[in-house]
Design an enzyme around this catalytic site. Sequence first.
Site, mmCIF file in Angstrom:
data_model
loop_
_atom_site.group_PDB
_atom_site.id
_atom_site.type_symbol
_atom_site.label_atom_id
_atom_site.label_comp_id
_atom_site.label_asym_id
_atom_site.label_seq_id
_atom_site.Cartn_x
_atom_site.Cartn_y
_atom_site.Cartn_z
ATOM 1 N N HIS A 286 52.589 34.527 41.603
ATOM 2 C CA HIS A 286 51.524 33.948 40.781
ATOM 3 C C HIS A 286 52.216 32.847 39.970
ATOM 4 O O HIS A 286 52.516 33.009 38.797
ATOM 5 C CB HIS A 286 50.951 35.049 39.872
ATOM 6 N N LYS B 182 30.088 36.940 55.864
ATOM 7 C CA LYS B 182 29.373 36.948 57.156
ATOM 8 C C LYS B 182 30.352 36.906 58.320
ATOM 9 O O LYS B 182 29.956 36.658 59.456
ATOM 10 C CB LYS B 182 28.440 35.733 57.239
ATOM 11 N N ARG C 288 41.135 34.903 33.387
ATOM 12 C CA ARG C 288 42.011 33.882 32.818
ATOM 13 C C ARG C 288 42.315 32.747 33.801
ATOM 14 O O ARG C 288 42.150 31.571 33.479
ATOM 15 C CB ARG C 288 43.353 34.508 32.369
ATOM 16 N N THR C 289 42.782 33.092 34.991
ATOM 17 C CA THR C 289 43.290 32.059 35.904
ATOM 18 C C THR C 289 42.160 31.154 36.383
ATOM 19 O O THR C 289 42.268 29.923 36.330
ATOM 20 C CB THR C 289 43.991 32.729 37.108
ATOM 21 N N ARG D 201 43.005 32.232 45.207
ATOM 22 C CA ARG D 201 43.492 33.594 44.910
ATOM 23 C C ARG D 201 43.020 34.497 46.036
ATOM 24 O O ARG D 201 41.842 34.457 46.426
ATOM 25 C CB ARG D 201 42.950 34.096 43.574
HETATM 26 N N1 CP Z 1 46.861 36.967 34.361
HETATM 27 C C1 CP Z 1 45.878 36.853 35.295
HETATM 28 O O1 CP Z 1 46.105 36.431 36.445
HETATM 29 O O2 CP Z 1 44.642 37.183 34.834
HETATM 30 P P1 CP Z 1 43.295 37.085 35.684
HETATM 31 O O3 CP Z 1 43.378 38.110 36.780
HETATM 32 O O4 CP Z 1 42.179 37.354 34.704
HETATM 33 O O5 CP Z 1 43.228 35.702 36.260
#
Ligand code: CP
Length: 310
Positions: free
Chosen positions: A140, A90, A62-63, A112
């Site tokens: 998040h 590496k 999603r993100t 992320r």
């Molecule tokens: N909600 C969320 O962060 O989903 P993903 O891990 O798929 O990005």
Amino acid sequence: METGYHFSHKHILSLEDLSSADISFILQTADSFKEISTRSIKKVPTLRGKTVINLFFEPSTRTRLSFEIAAKRMSADTFNIASSTSSTTKGETLVDTALNLMAMNPDIIIIRHSFSGAAQLLTEHIETSVINAGDGTHEHPSQGLLDLMTVMEKKGRIEGLKVAIIGDIAHSRVAHSNIIGFTKMGASVCVAGPGTMMPPAVEKLGATRCNSVHEAVADADVVMALRIQKERQDDSLIPSLREYAKYFGINRSVIDLAKKDVLIMHPGPLNRGVEIDSEIADDPRSVILDQVTNGVAIRMALLYLLMGGD
Ligand code: CP
């Protein structure tokens, strides 16, 4: 919105950093962008010539995709780097990777990472705007914002609502951003979950710790189930998934304790039959896919605002 308000953040690292006025402004901006995704030609020139890099060291559906869609719908050029294909495999450090990306003059880096504080670390070494797309167990923020947008859209307000967040609070960056975001916007947040998954200082974040799922969900306007964060647990914190589902899963008898018009939420990915029963995930009151739709609008708003839009 107070007159004279100006969005002045260079980075989006956490909801802790944002004021309630910032959050309201982001939600309003996202609301105005949402319509673009319903057009037959889903593209505006707002960020033409801007370069956005998605630097994802953990899996994401999603993100990552919604940041990419958001950037492309605003005509930015987007590039994706996954940990498996980056030179960190590496031995290159995260900071060296970021410095090398900087040498190519991007405008925004979205990161992320499993390390809580990874996004903050980048801001200390590079000039580019950074968006935290989830750092370890910390925050998040774009997920918290899209959840706030979804509740605002469906309920018309956030202030005065009761929000129940159920599950692995300790390991969930989504829970942390949502507790901070919803309490900042005037909701009361009640949390419940296994004792081993409850941070000792959850009240400091603004939440009320409940002794049972039933107590947290009673008369709730919003019930949010969290995914079990298996990848962030050192040892087994629950006897079995079957027991977790029995005592902490959101099922019909639990949801019946909430208000009749409760919103059922989950950040995804879902473990159907563990933290939420399939029939509840697919209930007409579930807004799980609305959360995903709003994720694109929120991320368009964040990219726009960080690039100086006002
Ligand atoms: N909600 C969320 O962060 O989903 P993903 O891990 O798929 O990005």
